[in-house]
Design a protein around this motif. Structure first.
Motif, short mmCIF file in Angstrom:
data_model
loop_
_atom_site.label_atom_id
_atom_site.label_comp_id
_atom_site.label_asym_id
_atom_site.label_seq_id
_atom_site.Cartn_x
_atom_site.Cartn_y
_atom_site.Cartn_z
N SER A 84 3.65 -1.78 2.00
CA SER A 84 3.84 -2.91 2.90
C SER A 84 4.67 -2.50 4.11
CB SER A 84 4.51 -4.06 2.16
OG SER A 84 5.80 -3.68 1.75
N LYS A 85 4.79 -1.21 4.34
CA LYS A 85 5.67 -0.78 5.43
C LYS A 85 4.91 -0.20 6.61
CE LYS A 85 9.28 -2.25 4.11
NZ LYS A 85 10.04 -3.14 4.97
N ARG A 86 3.57 -0.17 6.53
CA ARG A 86 2.83 0.42 7.64
C ARG A 86 2.28 -0.66 8.54
NH1 ARG A 86 -0.92 4.76 6.03
NH2 ARG A 86 0.43 6.56 6.09
N PRO A 87 2.66 -0.66 9.82
CA PRO A 87 2.18 -1.71 10.72
C PRO A 87 0.67 -1.63 10.92
CG PRO A 87 3.96 -0.44 11.72
CD PRO A 87 3.58 0.27 10.49
N VAL A 88 0.10 -2.78 11.20
CA VAL A 88 -1.34 -2.88 11.42
C VAL A 88 -1.57 -3.17 12.89
CG1 VAL A 88 -3.40 -4.16 10.76
CG2 VAL A 88 -1.63 -3.72 9.08
N SER A 89 -2.52 -2.49 13.49
CA SER A 89 -2.76 -2.71 14.92
C SER A 89 -3.52 -4.00 15.13
CB SER A 89 -3.56 -1.55 15.49
OG SER A 89 -4.88 -1.62 15.02
N ARG A 90 -3.46 -4.50 16.35
CA ARG A 90 -4.17 -5.73 16.66
C ARG A 90 -5.65 -5.49 16.85
NH1 ARG A 90 -1.65 -10.74 17.91
NH2 ARG A 90 0.54 -10.46 18.36
#
Lengths: 293, 496
Positions: A84-90
């Motif tokens: 749950s620590k990896r950002p997701v791009s838009r």
């Protein structure tokens, strides 16, 4: 008293900072433990590796906290677990577009190895296409020339350009046709030679590997035979003469010094010699001529 | 009576046996005690202290079970829903109410509206106590938003009250989480980490940790005991629309059009992904044409023919998940835009049970198409914690109450409560026994309960509006729809 002060100070820190500090402390603690261990060079080495990439200068870059390995799910009916620590791009792909895969048959294993004979057999029709092209282009050039001759001033330049372009294209087409003819002749000669060798092998007589120089001679002969088949002996002679002339011209150009006059008394020869300098003639050109004939 | 050995004088007891083991002695004394309790209650001679201890022990037991995190209250059938239950309706918002929350002790009610104001009500009387209106942003900073403003400057979409009733958290379009002190009504702090509208807030039960979910696809954690930001959880591929949390350090969030429910394990820094977006098919047998004036055989033939022709199998695909509610630590529910409510458990990646078209169809008559029937979205879900009762809301004009099967394999409807409008939020609270008597509006002939009734009354708090919470896809006007909160008191059936 001191602990009270420390506690008060700590309570004013933001939580994120506290967590970061905690992480760093645990890491530092782990490193200390490793270094304290005397007979574990390997352990300290591993700690160094875990520390992460170091700069070229040797200074250590701040290490990333070791990534936790998420256990593979036991049961296929269980949900997937991910970090749950990896950002997701838009960026979202709404419609899947298939990526074009470019395949060059020259480098494909699927296409197989190049076989000249097979290629000629399968793509022999290209030679015919070249001939047709040449015919068409020649007709087009004729028409363009006629048009140019009967054109008003405004369109003359454009038509002239067209004519030059067509002329160049005709030359290209001619060269393709000539190349096809030559290649055909050469391939036929080579195939004949290899067939003879095969026969010799089968009948038991010793076969010979065709040397490069022998090959060249063979091909030269085949070329001139083709010329003879087309035009007869006269054509062959003419071709040979043309070649000689060309060669001699090349040779005279490549001479570094002008030739000394052969006959000093003869004025004509002097004129000639002044116009066209010649080196000492040691009979080399003559010998060559004899050889070719 | 104390069962400690010291207080009982072995020499004085009549039925004592010399060779009695301590266990046997305990058993004998317990039996004596129970008999005395029974006798005492029948005759009216009971010790107030004893009853108090019972209450305490019951409470402790409940706490233990809650800490275990399992569904242990099977009380859904025990509520009386034959008549309309007593309700409290509050009005006071210009636009739709986006969220209505009540405190655990049943004293405070807060509602937030799309116009950006928050109203504080006294749940006991229904009177308005305070209003926190929307502040105008200072000039020149219209879009940037004022980070210092002691209030919200745009629509408020979510509210949450902490377990101890001390803090109220609110958030919405101005991308800030605001913390208010409940007693004084003062603005305490604003957290401005989110990059887009905040759509949901939830407090961790029994603590002051706050979770916030936003349309920027992140879930953020704040700790109000130190007034600090803790961390951010990433994973959703689309806006996070709803959030719920229970006692443990886990939370559940639903991600709109990415059709996933994510179960966040905060300690492990991982998430479990549950994929929704299933298809629900409904077979409709449309009524046949006129069958009068035909013989028996002809009738049958025609009926069969019509059945074959008119048998439509409509399929509705869930395009987005809208709301989520946790029942216990490993069970939760999700509601989607195809009208389906799914029951999930954390060990299975597919829903355990799906109830399709839970709130019926919305019928629209069109000149060209005829009758267009679309299933109504599930706009809100609320569950009574650790029990088998939950409620679902939509824009069908009623709130449906459901009961989960004891084996947690399915659920079924137990009743409805009329509520015209779009239900934007649902919350159940079970206030302590004494406080319910204070509710002036909730008194009923059913509210008289005997002291031995185990089931306490339960309050259902719903935020109702004319429009949906995050957008205007659906508007319900007329037919008595008012923007406000609706509080329903569900009383258990009396003993006959």
């Amino acid at each position: 008293m001191l602990t009270h002060f420390i506690r008060a100070g700590l309570s004013s820190l933001p939580f994120g900072a506290l967590r970061k500090a905690q992480r760093q402390l645990t890491r530092a603690g782990a490193d200390d433990n490793d270094s304290r261990d005397e007979d574990s060079d390997a352990a300290s080495h591993d700690a160094d590796l875990d520390r992460g990439p170091s700069n070229a200068k040797g200074k250590e870059v701040e290490a990333r906290p070791s990534r936790k390995q998420i256990a593979h799910r036991q049961n296929k009916h269980a949900p997937t677990e991910m970090s749950s620590k990896r950002p997701v791009s838009r960026h979202r792909t709404v419609v899947e577009v298939e990526k074009r895969v470019l395949r060059d048959p020259r480098f494909l294993a699927l296409a197989g190895e190049f076989d000249a004979q097979r290629f000629r057999k399968q793509y022999g029709f290209i030679a015919d296409l070249h001939q047709d092209e040449l015919k068409t282009l020649r007709e087009n050039l004729k028409r363009a020339k006629k048009l140019l001759a009967s054109s008003p001033r405004e369109t003359r330049e454009e038509r002239q350009r067209e004519v030059t372009r067509l002329e160049l294209t005709v030359k290209r087409a001619e060269s393709s046709v000539n190349r096809d003819k030559r290649e055909k002749v050469e391939q036929d000669a080579l195939s004949r030679a290899s067939k003879e060798e095969r026969e010799k092998r089968q009948t038991g007589k010793g076969q010979f590997w065709l040397k490069d120089s022998e090959k060249k001679k063979l091909l030269l002969k085949a070329r001139y035979e083709a010329v003879a088949a087309e035009g007869g002996k006269g054509a062959v002679k003419k071709a040979i003469e043309k070649k000689q002339k060309k060669l001699s011209q090349k040779e005279t150009k490549s001479r570094p010094f002008p030739r000394a006059p052969r006959d000093a008394s003869s004025s004509r020869s002097q004129e000639q010699s002044s116009k066209r300098p010649r080196t000492t003639d040691d009979g080399y050109a003559q010998r060559k001529r004899q050889k070719a004939a | 009576m104390d069962l400690r050995a010291e207080d009982v004088d072995p020499n004085e007891s009549g039925e004592e046996d010399e060779d009695e083991t301590p266990a046997e002695k305990r058993l004998r004394l317990a039996k004596l005690y129970l008999e005395s309790v029974k006798e005492g209650l029948a005759e009216g001679e009971f010790d107030a202290a004893e009853i108090d201890k019972e209450l305490i022990s019951a409470r402790l037991k409940q706490d233990v079970l809650e800490h275990a995190g399992k569904l242990h209250l099977f009380i859904a059938d025990s509520f009386d829903l034959s008549q309309a239950p007593p309700t409290l309706r509050t009005r006071g918002h210009r636009f739709s109410v986006t969220s209505a929350v009540a405190s655990e002790d049943g004293r405070h009610l807060f509602t937030s509206g799309k116009e950006g104001s928050i109203v504080h009500w006294d749940l006991r009387t229904g009177a308005r106590l305070a209003t926190f209106p929307k502040l105008r942003p200072p000039k020149g900073k219209q879009k940037a938003g004022a980070p210092d403003a002691a209030g919200h400057t745009d629509a408020v979409f979510a509210l949450a009250l902490s377990g101890d009733g001390r803090y109220l958290a609110s958030a919405g379009k101005d991308r800030r989480v605001g913390v208010w002190d409940v007693e004084s009504g003062a603005w305490v702090k604003a957290f401005s980490g989110h990059r887009d509208t905040i759509s949901a807030l939830a407090f961790r039960k029994g603590s002051q940790q706050l979770y916030s979910a936003s349309l920027d696809r992140t879930v953020k954690l704040f700790d109000l005991s130190v007034m600090g930001y803790v961390e951010t959880l990433f994973g959703h591929q689309d806006s996070v629309l709803a959030l719920d949390a229970l006692r443990s350090e886990t939370a559940v969030s639903v991600g709109g059009r990415d059709k996933t429910v994510r179960f966040w394990k905060i300690v492990d820094e991982t998430q479990l992904v549950f994929r929704g977006g299933g298809r629900s098919s409904v077979r409709e047998l449309l009524e046949g044409g006129a069958l009068e004036g035909l013989d028996e055989e002809e009738k049958e033939e025609k009926e069969e023919k019509e059945r074959k022709e008119r048998k439509e199998q409509k399929r509705f695909v869930e395009g987005s998940l809208e709301c989520v509610a946790m029942i216990d630590e490993t069970t939760f529910l999700s509601g989607g835009d195809s009208g389906s409510i799914c029951l999930w458990q954390t060990h299975k990646k597919k829903p355990i049970f799906t109830q399709a078209i839970a709130h019926g169809f919305n019928e629209v008559h069109s000149e060209t198409e005829g009758l267009i029937r679309t299933p109504r979205w599930i706009t809100a879900l609320g569950s009574l914690r650790y029990s088998d009762l939950f409620a679902s809301g939509s824009y069908s004009g009623d709130i449906k109450l459901w009961k989960v099967d004891p084996k947690i394999r399915s659920f079924s409807q137990v009743g409805t409560v009329g509520a015209p409008g779009v239900i934007n939020s649902l919350q159940f609270i079970s206030p302590p026994k004494g406080s319910l008597d204070d509710l002036t509006w909730a008194q009923d002939e059913r509210s008289v309960k005997t002291p031995t009734s185990k089931v306490t009354s339960v309050l259902l708090v719903a935020g109702v509006g004319q429009e949906m919470r995050l957008g205007r896809w659906v508007t319900v006007k007329g037919d008595g729809t008012r923007n406000g909160a609706l509080v329903v008191a569900l009383h258990p059936r009396g003993l006959h």
